[in-house]
Design an enzyme around this catalytic site. Structure first.
Site, short mmCIF file in Angstrom:
data_model
loop_
_atom_site.label_atom_id
_atom_site.label_comp_id
_atom_site.label_asym_id
_atom_site.label_seq_id
_atom_site.Cartn_x
_atom_site.Cartn_y
_atom_site.Cartn_z
N ASN A 63 -13.15 -2.13 4.50
CA ASN A 63 -11.89 -1.62 4.62
C ASN A 63 -12.11 -0.21 3.91
OD1 ASN A 63 -9.29 -1.19 4.47
ND2 ASN A 63 -8.59 -2.73 3.05
N LYS A 101 -9.67 1.75 3.76
CA LYS A 101 -8.22 2.16 3.08
C LYS A 101 -7.96 3.52 3.20
CE LYS A 101 -9.35 -1.18 -0.51
NZ LYS A 101 -9.11 -1.83 -1.68
N HIS A 128 -2.96 -7.85 2.79
CA HIS A 128 -3.95 -7.19 1.94
C HIS A 128 -3.10 -6.91 0.55
CE1 HIS A 128 -6.25 -4.52 -0.70
NE2 HIS A 128 -7.29 -4.66 0.14
N GLU A 160 -2.55 -4.67 -1.41
CA GLU A 160 -2.02 -3.34 -1.66
C GLU A 160 -0.70 -3.36 -0.77
OE1 GLU A 160 -6.20 -1.61 -2.65
OE2 GLU A 160 -5.39 -1.22 -0.52
N GLU A 204 -9.24 -12.49 -2.17
CA GLU A 204 -9.28 -11.16 -2.94
C GLU A 204 -8.58 -11.19 -4.34
OE1 GLU A 204 -10.64 -7.69 -0.49
OE2 GLU A 204 -8.36 -7.86 -0.05
N GLY A 251 -10.99 -2.97 -6.71
CA GLY A 251 -10.98 -1.75 -7.28
C GLY A 251 -11.03 -1.35 -8.65
N SER A 281 -14.31 -5.69 -5.52
CA SER A 281 -15.53 -4.83 -6.31
C SER A 281 -16.76 -5.37 -5.85
CB SER A 281 -15.12 -5.03 -7.62
OG SER A 281 -14.00 -4.33 -8.23
#
Length: 258
Positions: free
Chosen positions: A8, A10, A92, A94, A168, A174, A214
């Site tokens: 991904n 992003k 996701h 985010e 996730e 991240g 990560s």
């Protein structure tokens, strides 16, 4: 089942940096028994599709809830199909926690995407606060229910072939913090059990559940050894061709463990 690794990208990249990344990906050696997918930003999908090896499939990072039309700023599944996308990442963290998409909205997107023949990488995962409060399973099951609940026709087994579940933990995305292999395995087992109880034993045994948060070249081998980790969804490390190849090739650790 076939190992699955998604990258991904992003909201990263320029025409120049993506050209370099594609060049790196075209030159690395990837194990043959892995499904490999990358998700560039929308505006670079065409560039990547036209220059990347066919060995790697293309995903979008999001899609609209239904057919195209007067929806400024959105991208329809039909448009994604038109330029050669095979997958869409939905749910996701985010999109959930930064953009504010809720379970129901995400579930509708998944149902529409699958109805149009594209695969869905369905993301689930808990916040740090939720993990600390012992709510990890509750949150993941609720998010699973929103995906599956919008897909009654999906209880037909073949349709689940087009779904990959990405666990996730939000606290590991991240941040450099990675769930331990044991923490990840524990959730993967629980999600597989949820599928068994709520969909079918066959779907539970066939559906790939991948880990994201990560993942990098240094930790992927240990994670891959866990029985219920069927691959990875990779963020930052997918922007580095050689490191992404290391993660794809972690499938060899899976084989050794088996």
């Amino acid at each position: 089942m076939q190992f699955f690794v998604g990258g991904n990208w992003k909201c990263n990249g320029t025409k120049e940096s993506i050209s370099k990344l594609v060049s790196d990906l075209n030159s690395v050696k990837l194990e043959s028994d892995v499904d490999v997918v990358v998700a560039p930003p929308f505006i670079y999908i065409d560039q990547v599709k036209n220059s990347l090896t066919d060995r790697i499939e293309i995903s979008a990072q999001n899609s609209w809830i239904g057919k195209g039309g007067a929806f400024t700023g959105e991208i329809s599944v039909e448009q994604l199909k038109d330029i050669g996308c095979k997958w869409v990442i939905l749910g996701h963290s985010e999109r959930r926690h930064v953009i504010g998409e809720d379970d129901q909205f995400i579930g509708k997107k998944a149902a529409y995407t699958l109805s149009q023949g594209l695969g869905v990488i369905a993301c689930i995962g808990e916040l740090l606060k939720e993990r600390e409060e012992g709510k990890t399973f509750d949150v993941c099951f609720q998010q699973m229910k929103a995906f599956a609940g919008k897909l009654p026709w999906l209880y037909a087994v073949p349709s689940w072939d087009n779904v990959v579940i990405a666990y996730e933990p939000v606290w590991a995305i991240g941040t450099g913090k990675v769930a331990t292999p044991q923490q990840a395995q524990e959730v993967h087992v629980a999600v597989r059990d949820w599928l068994k109880k709520n969909v079918s034993a066959e779907v539970a045994s066939k559906t790939r559940i991948i880990y994201g948060g990560s993942v990098n070249g240094g930790n992927c081998a240990e994670l891959a050894k866990e029985e219920d980790i069927d691959g990875f969804l990779v963020g930052g490390a997918s922007l580095k061709g050689p490191e992404f190849a290391t993660i794809v090739n972690a499938v060899t650790s899976k084989k050794v463990a088996a």
